[in-house]
Design a protein around this motif. Structure first.
Motif, PDB file in Angstrom:
ATOM      1  N   ILE A 165      52.381  39.174  18.523  1.00 21.21           N
ATOM      2  CA  ILE A 165      52.013  39.755  19.769  1.00 21.21           C
ATOM      3  C   ILE A 165      50.608  40.298  20.061  1.00 21.21           C
ATOM      4  CG2 ILE A 165      52.416  42.355  19.292  1.00 21.21           C
ATOM      5  CD1 ILE A 165      54.185  42.367  21.965  1.00 21.21           C
ATOM      6  N   VAL A 166      50.113  39.531  20.639  1.00 28.76           N
ATOM      7  CA  VAL A 166      48.720  39.888  21.777  1.00 28.76           C
ATOM      8  C   VAL A 166      48.943  40.097  22.706  1.00 28.76           C
ATOM      9  CG1 VAL A 166      46.007  39.022  21.760  1.00 28.76           C
ATOM     10  CG2 VAL A 166      47.588  38.319  20.166  1.00 28.76           C
ATOM     11  N   PHE A 167      48.020  41.155  22.836  1.00 27.99           N
ATOM     12  CA  PHE A 167      47.699  41.391  24.290  1.00 27.99           C
ATOM     13  C   PHE A 167      46.685  41.820  24.802  1.00 27.99           C
ATOM     14  CE2 PHE A 167      46.835  45.289  23.240  1.00 27.99           C
ATOM     15  CZ  PHE A 167      45.786  46.233  23.813  1.00 27.99           C
ATOM     16  N   GLU A 168      45.514  40.667  26.287  1.00 26.01           N
ATOM     17  CA  GLU A 168      44.485  41.189  26.656  1.00 26.01           C
ATOM     18  C   GLU A 168      44.258  41.565  27.697  1.00 26.01           C
ATOM     19  OE1 GLU A 168      43.219  36.469  24.382  1.00 26.01           O
ATOM     20  OE2 GLU A 168      43.941  36.555  27.196  1.00 26.01           O
ATOM     21  N   ALA A 169      43.277  42.364  28.398  1.00 23.51           N
ATOM     22  CA  ALA A 169      42.703  42.512  29.519  1.00 23.51           C
ATOM     23  C   ALA A 169      41.640  43.081  29.977  1.00 23.51           C
ATOM     24  CB  ALA A 169      43.330  44.204  29.646  1.00 23.51           C
ATOM     25  N   GLY A 170      41.549  42.143  31.411  1.00 22.70           N
ATOM     26  CA  GLY A 170      40.170  42.624  31.622  1.00 22.70           C
ATOM     27  C   GLY A 170      39.409  41.198  32.020  1.00 22.70           C
ATOM     28  N   ALA A 171      38.297  40.341  32.226  1.00 20.26           N
ATOM     29  CA  ALA A 171      38.373  39.197  31.691  1.00 20.26           C
ATOM     30  C   ALA A 171      37.020  38.584  31.383  1.00 20.26           C
ATOM     31  CB  ALA A 171      36.519  39.062  33.102  1.00 20.26           C
ATOM     32  N   PRO A 172      37.162  37.256  30.704  1.00 17.44           N
ATOM     33  CA  PRO A 172      36.422  37.036  29.304  1.00 17.44           C
ATOM     34  C   PRO A 172      35.261  37.827  29.012  1.00 17.44           C
ATOM     35  CG  PRO A 172      37.114  35.411  30.457  1.00 17.44           C
ATOM     36  CD  PRO A 172      37.027  35.946  32.355  1.00 17.44           C
ATOM     37  N   LEU A 173      34.236  38.261  29.410  1.00 15.92           N
ATOM     38  CA  LEU A 173      32.751  38.742  29.723  1.00 15.92           C
ATOM     39  C   LEU A 173      33.403  40.058  28.636  1.00 15.92           C
ATOM     40  CD1 LEU A 173      30.051  37.426  31.736  1.00 15.92           C
ATOM     41  CD2 LEU A 173      31.004  36.642  29.277  1.00 15.92           C
ATOM     42  N   SER A 174      34.000  41.140  28.639  1.00 20.34           N
ATOM     43  CA  SER A 174      34.290  42.242  28.919  1.00 20.34           C
ATOM     44  C   SER A 174      35.603  42.408  28.727  1.00 20.34           C
ATOM     45  CB  SER A 174      34.744  43.149  30.250  1.00 20.34           C
ATOM     46  OG  SER A 174      35.318  42.639  30.710  1.00 20.34           O
ATOM     47  N   HIS A 222      52.118  54.474  33.256  1.00 25.37           N
ATOM     48  CA  HIS A 222      51.317  55.736  33.242  1.00 25.37           C
ATOM     49  C   HIS A 222      50.448  56.036  32.475  1.00 25.37           C
ATOM     50  CE1 HIS A 222      55.262  57.791  35.031  1.00 25.37           C
ATOM     51  NE2 HIS A 222      54.801  56.582  35.778  1.00 25.37           N
ATOM     52  N   ILE A 223      49.796  54.668  32.347  1.00 23.59           N
ATOM     53  CA  ILE A 223      49.327  54.081  31.640  1.00 23.59           C
ATOM     54  C   ILE A 223      47.232  53.749  32.095  1.00 23.59           C
ATOM     55  CG2 ILE A 223      47.462  52.776  29.373  1.00 23.59           C
ATOM     56  CD1 ILE A 223      50.956  51.520  28.949  1.00 23.59           C
ATOM     57  N   GLN A 224      45.946  54.906  31.573  1.00 24.55           N
ATOM     58  CA  GLN A 224      45.348  54.783  32.453  1.00 24.55           C
ATOM     59  C   GLN A 224      44.362  53.279  31.797  1.00 24.55           C
ATOM     60  OE1 GLN A 224      42.825  57.766  30.711  1.00 24.55           O
ATOM     61  NE2 GLN A 224      40.772  57.057  31.435  1.00 24.55           N
ATOM     62  N   ALA A 225      43.647  52.880  32.977  1.00 24.15           N
ATOM     63  CA  ALA A 225      42.928  51.336  33.056  1.00 24.15           C
ATOM     64  C   ALA A 225      42.072  51.508  31.932  1.00 24.15           C
ATOM     65  CB  ALA A 225      42.947  51.419  34.577  1.00 24.15           C
ATOM     66  N   PRO A 226      41.578  50.823  30.259  1.00 23.07           N
ATOM     67  CA  PRO A 226      40.820  51.594  30.466  1.00 23.07           C
ATOM     68  C   PRO A 226      39.355  50.371  31.737  1.00 23.07           C
ATOM     69  CG  PRO A 226      41.953  49.250  29.534  1.00 23.07           C
ATOM     70  CD  PRO A 226      43.230  50.047  30.680  1.00 23.07           C
ATOM     71  N   TYR A 265      34.428  48.022  36.076  1.00 22.94           N
ATOM     72  CA  TYR A 265      35.740  48.568  36.706  1.00 22.94           C
ATOM     73  C   TYR A 265      37.430  48.752  35.892  1.00 22.94           C
ATOM     74  CZ  TYR A 265      33.387  45.980  40.765  1.00 22.94           C
ATOM     75  OH  TYR A 265      32.738  46.590  41.756  1.00 22.94           O
ATOM     76  N   GLY A 266      38.260  49.105  35.953  1.00 19.19           N
ATOM     77  CA  GLY A 266      39.110  48.928  34.389  1.00 19.19           C
ATOM     78  C   GLY A 266      40.259  48.112  34.996  1.00 19.19           C
ATOM     79  N   ALA A 267      40.762  47.832  33.825  1.00 28.17           N
ATOM     80  CA  ALA A 267      41.590  46.804  33.668  1.00 28.17           C
ATOM     81  C   ALA A 267      42.954  46.971  34.094  1.00 28.17           C
ATOM     82  CB  ALA A 267      41.430  46.264  32.593  1.00 28.17           C
ATOM     83  N   SER A 268      43.141  46.510  34.890  1.00 25.87           N
ATOM     84  CA  SER A 268      45.273  47.124  35.802  1.00 25.87           C
ATOM     85  C   SER A 268      45.543  46.755  35.445  1.00 25.87           C
ATOM     86  CB  SER A 268      45.197  47.067  37.016  1.00 25.87           C
ATOM     87  OG  SER A 268      44.569  45.119  37.378  1.00 25.87           O
ATOM     88  N   THR A 269      45.809  45.487  34.190  1.00 25.22           N
ATOM     89  CA  THR A 269      47.352  44.332  34.250  1.00 25.22           C
ATOM     90  C   THR A 269      46.803  44.103  32.507  1.00 25.22           C
ATOM     91  OG1 THR A 269      47.517  43.645  36.657  1.00 25.22           O
ATOM     92  CG2 THR A 269      48.627  42.253  34.573  1.00 25.22           C
ATOM     93  N   MET A 270      47.476  44.319  31.968  1.00 23.30           N
ATOM     94  CA  MET A 270      47.637  43.150  30.703  1.00 23.30           C
ATOM     95  C   MET A 270      48.170  41.896  30.556  1.00 23.30           C
ATOM     96  SD  MET A 270      48.658  46.580  27.618  1.00 23.30           S
ATOM     97  CE  MET A 270      50.007  46.819  28.082  1.00 23.30           C
TER      98      MET A 270
END
Length: 197
Positions: free
Chosen positions: A31-40, A155-159, A165-170
């Motif tokens: 299982i893999v999760f990704e959050a944020g744009a490619p550069l971050s 209820h997870i704080q956005a990293p 900016y914060g990553a709101s979605t995984m």
């Protein structure tokens, strides 16, 4: 006599197909999760996702230990477990439910499925409907799916990203081979207790 031989031969060839589409299957997947744009990008990978599915009833249970996710560096791993996911307290993420729709198996051995159930992450349970694909390989299957998870729903704080900016979605993806198996007694109890309302 010829008819009897024909029937026996037909049953011989059909039995593996029937076994491949019914019964209990379990496996360990990635299982893999990704959050944020490619550069971050924040990306975590676990190869310890466990799955149990009964193809006769459609009921299933999947879980993954939170501290099994690996990252590009140890600092990211530490923050993920301590700050965001609190993995010492919320040790697993689970998805328990039932397959509500299963399409026909195509010539490539693929069947589209839709599953409804309870996704629990960070101790917060949410009703979810998730689509995926079951790929048949002999008497085994492989489950492939990907879906988004809104951090606020659990209820997870956005990293914070490098952009500020914060990553709101995984975005979560799962690949899991499933083989015929006898489940452990506690797994049978867990899957039988499930009720989706």
């Amino acid at each position: 006599m010829k008819k009897l031989v024909l029937i026996v031969c037909s049953l011989y060839w059909l039995t593996p197909l029937a076994q491949a589409q019914t019964g209990t299957y379990k496996g360990i997947g990635t299982i893999v999760f990704e959050a944020g744009a490619p550069l971050s990008l924040i990306k975590g990978t676990s190869e310890a996702a466990n799955g149990l599915i009964d193809l006769e009833t459609g009921k299933f249970r999947f879980d993954v230990p939170i501290n099994s996710f690996q990252f590009l560096n140890s600092l990211m791993h530490e923050r993920f477990n301590d700050k965001y996911m609190q993995s010492s307290r919320f040790q697993k993420a689970t998805f328990v439910g039932r397959i509500t729709e299963k399409g026909p198996v195509s010539a490539k051995g693929e069947a589209k499925v839709t599953a409804a159930g309870i996704l629990t992450i960070h101790g917060v349970a949410q009703k979810r409907t998730i689509s995926g694909t079951l790929v048949q390989k002999g008497n085994t299957w492989q489950l492939v799916t990907d879906f988004p998870v809104k951090l606020a729903d659990h209820h997870i704080q956005a990293p914070r990203l490098s952009s500020g900016y914060g990553a709101s979605t995984m975005n979560v993806s799962l690949k899991m081979p499933l083989e015929p198996a006898e489940p452990e007694p506690q797994q049978i109890i867990a899957i039988k207790k499930f009720s989706f309302r």
